[in-house]
Design a protein around this motif. Structure first.
Motif, PDB file in Angstrom:
ATOM      1  N   ASN A 110     -11.963 -11.769 -26.959  1.00 38.05           N
ATOM      2  CA  ASN A 110     -11.869 -11.467 -25.380  1.00 38.05           C
ATOM      3  C   ASN A 110     -10.954 -10.424 -25.332  1.00 38.05           C
ATOM      4  O   ASN A 110      -9.652 -10.286 -25.624  1.00 38.05           O
ATOM      5  CB  ASN A 110     -11.553 -12.718 -24.941  1.00 38.05           C
ATOM      6  CG  ASN A 110     -11.716 -12.529 -23.271  1.00 38.05           C
ATOM      7  OD1 ASN A 110     -10.808 -11.554 -22.820  1.00 38.05           O
ATOM      8  ND2 ASN A 110     -11.956 -13.287 -22.552  1.00 38.05           N
ATOM      9  N   HIS A 111     -11.090  -9.354 -24.863  1.00 38.40           N
ATOM     10  CA  HIS A 111     -10.461  -8.057 -24.732  1.00 38.40           C
ATOM     11  C   HIS A 111      -9.165  -8.462 -23.776  1.00 38.40           C
ATOM     12  O   HIS A 111      -8.110  -7.952 -24.007  1.00 38.40           O
ATOM     13  CB  HIS A 111     -11.459  -6.756 -24.141  1.00 38.40           C
ATOM     14  CG  HIS A 111     -10.376  -5.629 -23.818  1.00 38.40           C
ATOM     15  ND1 HIS A 111     -10.382  -4.661 -24.662  1.00 38.40           N
ATOM     16  CD2 HIS A 111      -9.759  -5.236 -22.747  1.00 38.40           C
ATOM     17  CE1 HIS A 111      -9.728  -3.630 -24.206  1.00 38.40           C
ATOM     18  NE2 HIS A 111      -9.262  -4.014 -23.196  1.00 38.40           N
ATOM     19  N   VAL A 112      -9.434  -9.190 -22.531  1.00 34.27           N
ATOM     20  CA  VAL A 112      -8.217  -9.323 -21.946  1.00 34.27           C
ATOM     21  C   VAL A 112      -7.235 -10.349 -22.428  1.00 34.27           C
ATOM     22  O   VAL A 112      -6.007  -9.839 -22.565  1.00 34.27           O
ATOM     23  CB  VAL A 112      -8.736  -9.905 -20.525  1.00 34.27           C
ATOM     24  CG1 VAL A 112      -7.616  -9.846 -19.479  1.00 34.27           C
ATOM     25  CG2 VAL A 112      -9.941  -9.195 -19.969  1.00 34.27           C
ATOM     26  N   ALA A 114      -6.701 -10.387 -25.586  1.00 33.63           N
ATOM     27  CA  ALA A 114      -6.185  -9.591 -26.708  1.00 33.63           C
ATOM     28  C   ALA A 114      -5.005  -8.810 -26.314  1.00 33.63           C
ATOM     29  O   ALA A 114      -4.157  -8.454 -27.045  1.00 33.63           O
ATOM     30  CB  ALA A 114      -7.221  -8.721 -27.377  1.00 33.63           C
ATOM     31  N   HIS A 115      -5.087  -8.284 -24.906  1.00 32.70           N
ATOM     32  CA  HIS A 115      -4.078  -7.516 -24.472  1.00 32.70           C
ATOM     33  C   HIS A 115      -2.532  -8.217 -24.504  1.00 32.70           C
ATOM     34  O   HIS A 115      -1.494  -7.491 -24.879  1.00 32.70           O
ATOM     35  CB  HIS A 115      -4.142  -7.270 -22.966  1.00 32.70           C
ATOM     36  CG  HIS A 115      -4.758  -5.902 -22.904  1.00 32.70           C
ATOM     37  ND1 HIS A 115      -4.320  -4.589 -23.311  1.00 32.70           N
ATOM     38  CD2 HIS A 115      -5.946  -5.436 -22.333  1.00 32.70           C
ATOM     39  CE1 HIS A 115      -4.840  -3.581 -22.912  1.00 32.70           C
ATOM     40  NE2 HIS A 115      -6.089  -3.839 -22.316  1.00 32.70           N
ATOM     41  N   VAL A 116      -2.677  -9.618 -24.388  1.00 27.34           N
ATOM     42  CA  VAL A 116      -1.749 -10.189 -24.621  1.00 27.34           C
ATOM     43  C   VAL A 116      -0.767 -10.349 -26.028  1.00 27.34           C
ATOM     44  O   VAL A 116       0.226 -10.067 -26.182  1.00 27.34           O
ATOM     45  CB  VAL A 116      -1.826 -11.677 -24.079  1.00 27.34           C
ATOM     46  CG1 VAL A 116      -0.481 -12.416 -24.365  1.00 27.34           C
ATOM     47  CG2 VAL A 116      -2.132 -11.930 -22.712  1.00 27.34           C
ATOM     48  N   SER A 302      -1.926   0.181 -23.681  1.00 26.98           N
ATOM     49  CA  SER A 302      -3.313   0.486 -23.441  1.00 26.98           C
ATOM     50  C   SER A 302      -4.223   0.012 -24.557  1.00 26.98           C
ATOM     51  O   SER A 302      -3.752  -0.436 -25.572  1.00 26.98           O
ATOM     52  CB  SER A 302      -3.431   2.099 -23.054  1.00 26.98           C
ATOM     53  OG  SER A 302      -2.754   2.704 -24.006  1.00 26.98           O
ATOM     54  N   ASP A 303      -5.768   0.344 -24.344  1.00 23.80           N
ATOM     55  CA  ASP A 303      -6.264  -0.187 -25.518  1.00 23.80           C
ATOM     56  C   ASP A 303      -6.266   0.142 -26.783  1.00 23.80           C
ATOM     57  O   ASP A 303      -5.996   1.377 -27.078  1.00 23.80           O
ATOM     58  CB  ASP A 303      -8.009   0.211 -25.105  1.00 23.80           C
ATOM     59  CG  ASP A 303      -8.297  -0.437 -23.704  1.00 23.80           C
ATOM     60  OD1 ASP A 303      -7.619  -1.366 -23.248  1.00 23.80           O
ATOM     61  OD2 ASP A 303      -9.194  -0.378 -23.070  1.00 23.80           O
ATOM     62  N   ASN A 304      -6.207  -0.876 -27.569  1.00 23.07           N
ATOM     63  CA  ASN A 304      -6.057  -0.641 -29.081  1.00 23.07           C
ATOM     64  C   ASN A 304      -6.782  -1.779 -30.100  1.00 23.07           C
ATOM     65  O   ASN A 304      -7.200  -2.696 -29.597  1.00 23.07           O
ATOM     66  CB  ASN A 304      -4.641  -0.424 -29.393  1.00 23.07           C
ATOM     67  CG  ASN A 304      -3.699  -1.706 -29.238  1.00 23.07           C
ATOM     68  OD1 ASN A 304      -3.705  -2.454 -29.880  1.00 23.07           O
ATOM     69  ND2 ASN A 304      -3.359  -2.091 -27.856  1.00 23.07           N
TER      70      ASN A 304
HETATM   71 ZN    ZN Z   1      -7.709  -3.046 -21.858  1.00 25.33          ZN
END
Ligand code: ZN
Ligand code: KG4
Length: 340
Positions: A110-112, A114-116, A302-304
């Motif tokens: 889950n992308h959200v 994963a940000h954590v 940011s996204d990675n």
């Molecule tokens: Zn993102």
């Protein structure tokens, strides 16, 4: 355990190799910002085609930089959603192919969530000092607060009922003709402005539940900017940016404090997503949040794909700890429109 991470949910193609969910061996991000900037925002079909152009060569390059091969990778983690369906499908289809041909397990992430893990990267394995924690994902698509007892348990405490915080920065920047993405541009201008120059509307707090809202603040800015005959520039522009930024971030601080009251056993706060790169945000957190706060390195805000690989690692560990099988690769993408 060595994981390959693949991210393609929006306008960044990202590939990374991460060891044990902590050590980033290699991380590459291809940003499509220039391709989309002529349209004033991300065009989903264009995003998908851009991912397709670079995903294979980036994976090969990242494995090469890691001085490894797919045979020595233990599992592949890929963003399942939320995101733009066409963009997600490129990453997922590629990852499924790679998993089939190499025989390596495939972990949907889950992308959200994963940000954590962007904030957890490099922090070491002493989880007792971190959990239970409150995590905040403040990006262009989400403004979520979670209560977490472990790296894989996410209890959603709050989300935005309309615009996301980063989205409000982008929309206000567009109104002021500052370009995309708006967050860094507004932050830069706000540095020399007075945040008290323009009074901003403050969201009425809900007594019974925590939630975010940014559309009122955005509409207020639309009306204020449209009322003016001449475009904002110089000191007035700096003052306006500083005033907007202070309230956009102020709302985050108020809700974080409320979440800490709701969960008094919280040991730390993890802050992630594109807006976590904002220096004024860090300042406000250090002035007013009483528990230790952790922000990601700027490259992992940011996204990675390092955050995807790290999150995938913890999912694997969790399942193995419970003697459960790793996920069956027979699953599909999910859109951000079906997810809060
Ligand atoms: Zn993102
Ligand atoms: O996490 P991210 O790269 O992508 C999403 O998953 O949405 O976040 C991008 C968002 C954009 O809305 C951008 O304007 C915002 O993060 N952002 C910032 C800053 N840098 C990026 N917002 C405020 N201040 C910044 N310095």
């Amino acid at each position: 355990m060595l994981l390959l991470g693949i991210e393609s949910s929006c306008d960044e193609t990202a590939i990374a190799v991460v060891k044990d969910g902590r050590d980033v061996v290699a991380s590459n991000v291809y940003s499509q910002i220039e391709v989309h900037s002529v349209f004033g925002g991300v065009v989903p079909e264009v995003a998908a085609r851009e991912h397709l152009k670079v995903i294979d060569s980036m994976t090969k390059q990242t494995l090469q930089e890691s001085k490894t091969t797919i045979d020595r990778i233990d599992a592949i983690a890929v963003t399942q959603g939320p995101g733009l369906i066409g963009a997600l499908l490129v990453g997922i289809s590629y990852a499924k192919g790679l998993s089939q041909s190499s025989g390596k397990p495939l972990i949907p992430v889950n992308h959200v969530h994963a940000h954590v893990h962007g904030a957890l990267l490099g922090l070491g394995s002493d989880h007792d000092v971190i959990f239970p924690c409150i995590s905040a994902v403040v990006s262009g698509g989400h403004t979520n607060l979670y209560y977490m007892k472990s790296p894989t348990s996410f209890e959603l405490l709050a989300y935005s009922i309309d615009d996301a915080c980063g989205e409000s920065f982008d929309k206000v920047a567009k109104l002021l003709n500052l370009g995309y993405p708006g967050g860094p541009k507004i932050e830069k201008l706000a540095k020399s402005g007075n945040p008290k120059s323009y009074p901003m509307p403050v969201m009425v707090e809900q007594k019974t539940r925590l939630q975010f809202s940014y559309s009122g603040l955005k509409t207020y800015m639309v009306n204020l900017i449209n009322r003016e005959n001449a475009p904002f520039s110089g000191d007035r522009l700096a003052d306006l940016c500083a005033s907007f930024q202070e309230e956009a971030l102020g709302q985050l601080i108020r809700k974080m404090k409320a979440a800490l009251e709701l969960k008094p056993d919280t040991r730390s706060i993890l802050i992630a997503g594109g807006v976590a790169a904002n220096h004024r945000f860090k300042e406000l957190v250090s002035n007013s949040i009483k528990v230790p706060a952790m922000f990601p390195e700027t490259r992992f805000c940011s996204d990675n794909a390092a955050m995807i690989a790290a999150c995938g690692y913890h999912i694997c560990q969790d399942l193995r700890g419970q003697n459960l099988p790793l996920p069956d690769p027979d699953w599909d993408a999910f859109s951000r429109y079906k997810y809060i």
